[in-house]
Design a protein around this motif. Structure first.
Motif, PDB file in Angstrom:
ATOM      1  N   PRO A   1     -55.007   1.922 -47.265  1.00 27.51           N
ATOM      2  CA  PRO A   1     -55.654   1.645 -45.983  1.00 27.51           C
ATOM      3  C   PRO A   1     -57.136   1.399 -46.160  1.00 27.51           C
ATOM      4  N   SER A   2     -57.726   0.722 -45.198  1.00 25.71           N
ATOM      5  CA  SER A   2     -59.185   0.587 -45.212  1.00 25.71           C
ATOM      6  C   SER A   2     -59.776   1.975 -45.033  1.00 25.71           C
ATOM      7  N   GLU A   3     -60.756   2.298 -45.829  1.00 23.87           N
ATOM      8  CA  GLU A   3     -61.301   3.654 -45.838  1.00 23.87           C
ATOM      9  C   GLU A   3     -61.957   3.997 -44.509  1.00 23.87           C
ATOM     10  N   LYS A   4     -61.612   5.154 -43.987  1.00 22.46           N
ATOM     11  CA  LYS A   4     -62.161   5.610 -42.722  1.00 22.46           C
ATOM     12  C   LYS A   4     -63.388   6.477 -42.992  1.00 22.46           C
ATOM     13  N   LYS A   5     -64.544   5.957 -42.587  1.00 26.16           N
ATOM     14  CA  LYS A   5     -65.778   6.694 -42.809  1.00 26.16           C
ATOM     15  C   LYS A   5     -66.440   6.987 -41.469  1.00 26.16           C
ATOM     16  N   ASP A   6     -66.512   8.237 -41.151  1.00 22.53           N
ATOM     17  CA  ASP A   6     -67.214   8.678 -39.947  1.00 22.53           C
ATOM     18  C   ASP A   6     -67.410  10.175 -40.066  1.00 22.53           C
ATOM     19  N   ALA A   7     -68.530  10.671 -39.598  1.00 21.22           N
ATOM     20  CA  ALA A   7     -68.830  12.102 -39.706  1.00 21.22           C
ATOM     21  C   ALA A   7     -67.825  12.949 -38.939  1.00 21.22           C
ATOM     22  N   LYS A   8     -67.132  12.343 -37.979  1.00 22.75           N
ATOM     23  CA  LYS A   8     -66.173  13.096 -37.173  1.00 22.75           C
ATOM     24  C   LYS A   8     -64.860  13.337 -37.905  1.00 22.75           C
ATOM     25  N   TYR A   9     -64.557  12.531 -38.904  1.00 22.91           N
ATOM     26  CA  TYR A   9     -63.277  12.626 -39.594  1.00 22.91           C
ATOM     27  C   TYR A   9     -63.289  13.794 -40.580  1.00 22.91           C
ATOM     28  N   VAL A  10     -62.316  14.695 -40.461  1.00 21.91           N
ATOM     29  CA  VAL A  10     -62.282  15.896 -41.296  1.00 21.91           C
ATOM     30  C   VAL A  10     -60.874  16.118 -41.832  1.00 21.91           C
ATOM     31  N   GLU A  11     -60.792  16.872 -42.939  1.00 22.57           N
ATOM     32  CA  GLU A  11     -59.503  17.245 -43.525  1.00 22.57           C
ATOM     33  C   GLU A  11     -58.963  18.505 -42.839  1.00 22.57           C
ATOM     34  N   ALA A  12     -57.663  18.579 -42.697  1.00 25.45           N
ATOM     35  CA  ALA A  12     -57.043  19.703 -41.991  1.00 25.45           C
ATOM     36  C   ALA A  12     -57.401  21.043 -42.618  1.00 25.45           C
ATOM     37  N   ASN A  13     -57.409  21.106 -43.954  1.00 23.56           N
ATOM     38  CA  ASN A  13     -57.624  22.396 -44.617  1.00 23.56           C
ATOM     39  C   ASN A  13     -59.087  22.850 -44.602  1.00 23.56           C
ATOM     40  N   THR A  14     -59.975  22.050 -43.991  1.00 23.72           N
ATOM     41  CA  THR A  14     -61.380  22.460 -43.884  1.00 23.72           C
ATOM     42  C   THR A  14     -61.693  23.085 -42.527  1.00 23.72           C
ATOM     43  N   ILE A  15     -60.706  23.114 -41.637  1.00 23.67           N
ATOM     44  CA  ILE A  15     -60.943  23.630 -40.288  1.00 23.67           C
ATOM     45  C   ILE A  15     -60.787  25.149 -40.277  1.00 23.67           C
ATOM     46  N   PRO A  16     -61.842  25.896 -39.956  1.00 24.12           N
ATOM     47  CA  PRO A  16     -61.709  27.362 -39.886  1.00 24.12           C
ATOM     48  C   PRO A  16     -60.914  27.779 -38.651  1.00 24.12           C
ATOM     49  N   HIS A  17     -60.061  28.764 -38.811  1.00 25.57           N
ATOM     50  CA  HIS A  17     -59.286  29.260 -37.680  1.00 25.57           C
ATOM     51  C   HIS A  17     -58.951  30.727 -37.905  1.00 25.57           C
ATOM     52  N   SER A  18     -58.509  31.391 -36.855  1.00 25.96           N
ATOM     53  CA  SER A  18     -58.137  32.805 -36.959  1.00 25.96           C
ATOM     54  C   SER A  18     -56.923  32.954 -37.872  1.00 25.96           C
ATOM     55  N   ASN A  19     -56.832  34.102 -38.487  1.00 30.48           N
ATOM     56  CA  ASN A  19     -55.739  34.372 -39.408  1.00 30.48           C
ATOM     57  C   ASN A  19     -54.500  34.824 -38.635  1.00 30.48           C
ATOM     58  N   PHE A  20     -53.454  34.034 -38.676  1.00 30.48           N
ATOM     59  CA  PHE A  20     -52.214  34.387 -37.997  1.00 30.48           C
ATOM     60  C   PHE A  20     -51.131  34.622 -39.046  1.00 30.48           C
ATOM     61  N   LYS A  21     -50.748  35.892 -39.208  1.00 29.11           N
ATOM     62  CA  LYS A  21     -49.737  36.253 -40.200  1.00 29.11           C
ATOM     63  C   LYS A  21     -48.378  36.320 -39.515  1.00 29.11           C
ATOM     64  N   TYR A  22     -47.573  35.328 -39.765  1.00 28.17           N
ATOM     65  CA  TYR A  22     -46.339  35.106 -39.010  1.00 28.17           C
ATOM     66  C   TYR A  22     -45.384  36.301 -39.096  1.00 28.17           C
ATOM     67  N   PHE A  23     -44.994  36.673 -40.284  1.00 24.48           N
ATOM     68  CA  PHE A  23     -43.995  37.724 -40.438  1.00 24.48           C
ATOM     69  C   PHE A  23     -44.582  39.110 -40.181  1.00 24.48           C
ATOM     70  N   GLN A  24     -45.826  39.316 -40.576  1.00 23.23           N
ATOM     71  CA  GLN A  24     -46.451  40.613 -40.319  1.00 23.23           C
ATOM     72  C   GLN A  24     -46.612  40.862 -38.825  1.00 23.23           C
ATOM     73  N   THR A  25     -46.841  39.780 -38.059  1.00 21.69           N
ATOM     74  CA  THR A  25     -46.942  39.922 -36.604  1.00 21.69           C
ATOM     75  C   THR A  25     -45.601  40.320 -36.004  1.00 21.69           C
ATOM     76  N   LEU A  26     -44.511  39.734 -36.490  1.00 20.27           N
ATOM     77  CA  LEU A  26     -43.175  40.139 -36.038  1.00 20.27           C
ATOM     78  C   LEU A  26     -42.936  41.623 -36.297  1.00 20.27           C
ATOM     79  N   LYS A  27     -43.363  42.089 -37.455  1.00 13.49           N
ATOM     80  CA  LYS A  27     -43.185  43.499 -37.819  1.00 13.49           C
ATOM     81  C   LYS A  27     -44.017  44.397 -36.912  1.00 13.49           C
TER      82      LYS A  27
END
Length: 374
Positions: free
Chosen positions: A207-233
């Motif tokens: 693809p044509s390279e997408k260059k813009d300061a708004k474009y980010v990678e998913a794994n760089t987004i900080p978010h709260s820690n949600f532990k799926y199985f530990q929450t069930l427990k």
């Protein structure tokens, strides 16, 4: 009124400036080569699915361009051929999966997938796109996605952008946090033929390279820690910790627990012995693992909760059993599905202190209306 209005390019599915990028996405076209010469009912199903994928990619590409000029949008997550390959293979978090889609994973399993995600200063928007004229199932899927994002981003307001085609029904049934965009019907058969032909050539396109300061990678987004199985427990232990009741139904009334019901659908509260279970389901002839039939409280719909049982048979088959005024309903669960993973986890967690009697089951059924939806 929504702060995001549909652009003419999106409304008219104008691919002039993004067409080349469409050839860079992955498509499974093995069964489609003969569709236009010898269409069959089976091939029609695959063609319809392929058409929906292309529509999604068109909207995503147009949204990338839209984000550039929308001052309110601060970040837009890249996916598909635009994102960098993540070689870390993280088992949990907001990631790009093997099919290049934006997902939230827990222990290597996809909890939820998002067609697109973008941010404003105070909001996160998830995007859902569909060529189906019926919207009921799409509407139902929104609850889990919104609830999960509320847990991951508690400091942001969660909203949705829904992109549908002309003639879609049920538009007034979507929640108030949704912005609805309606495009023209996607019927560009020449584009679809060209995509199939190019993919048959097996030439790698970039693809044509997408260059813009708004474009980010998913794994760089900080978010709260949600532990799926530990929450069930944690939910299990807390629900069983009230000395006055075998299961504290009042515990399930909080706002947080309503979110967890939307994420998990069902929350586990213990188990009953197979002999007790057979008093409820007399013709259940299978032997179950560890003599435990797991008991859950399930959100049946947005207004109703009920008990649902999960016996894991010794042959490995997991069953879902619901008993109500209509009778006994038994369904097989997928071997690779998330419910199977949850039951495997619960069988290791549930020791004898979590046993429930038939009196306990009767008490839950009698008082389950205590749990209110929000």
């Amino acid at each position: 009124m929504s702060q995001f209005l549909i652009s003419d390019d999106v409304k008219n599915l104008n691919v002039t400036n993004i067409k080349d990028n469409l050839f860079s996405y992955k498509y499974d076209i093995k069964r489609l080569s003969a569709y236009f010469e010898r269409p069959t009912e089976e091939l029609e199903h695959f063609y319809s699915s392929f058409k929906g994928e292309v529509y999604e990619n068109i909207i995503y590409e147009l949204l990338l361009e839209y984000a550039k000029t929308a001052p309110e949008i601060s970040k837009f997550i890249l996916k598909g051929p635009h994102q960098k390959r993540d070689v870390s293979q993280n088992k949990s978090g907001l990631l790009i999966d093997n099919s290049n889609q934006i997902v939230y994973k827990a222990s290597y399993k996809d909890i939820s997938e998002f067609d697109a995600l973008f941010f404003t200063k105070k909001e996160i928007y998830f995007v859902e796109m569909s060529t189906s004229k019926k919207t009921a199932s799409l509407n139902k899927r929104l609850f889990k996605k919104q609830a999960l994002l509320k847990v991951l981003f508690p400091y942001l307001e969660v909203k949705a952008l829904i992109v549908l085609t002309k003639g879609s029904v049920g538009l007034n049934n979507f929640p108030s946090y949704c912005t609805i965009w309606v495009t023209k019907d996607f019927d560009d058969e020449n584009l679809l033929k060209e995509l199939i032909a190019k993919k048959r050539e097996k030439k790698i396109t970039f693809p044509s390279e997408k260059k813009d300061a708004k474009y980010v990678e998913a794994n760089t987004i900080p978010h709260s820690n949600f532990k799926y199985f530990q929450t069930l427990k944690w939910i299990l232990y807390t629900a069983r910790s009230n000395k006055r009741f075998s299961v504290d139904l009042g515990f399930f009334n909080s706002g947080d627990l309503n979110l967890y019901f939307d994420i998990y659908t069902k929350l586990y509260v213990g188990f009953i012995k197979i002999d007790d279970f057979r008093q409820l389901v007399e013709d259940y002839k299978y032997e179950v693992k560890d003599d435990k039939v797991i008991v859950s409280i399930e959100k049946i719909n947005q207004k109703t909760y009920g008990i649902v049982y999960y016996p894991k048979n010794k042959n490995g088959q997991l069953k879902r059993v619901k008993i109500d005024e209509k009778g006994i309903n038994i369904k097989d669960k997928e071997a690779e599905g998330f419910t199977n993973a949850e039951i495997k986890f619960m069988l290791n967690v549930l020791d004898d202190k979590f046993i429930l009697t038939l009196n306990d089951i009767n008490h839950i059924n009698k008082n389950i209306s205590i749990i209110k939806t929000t």
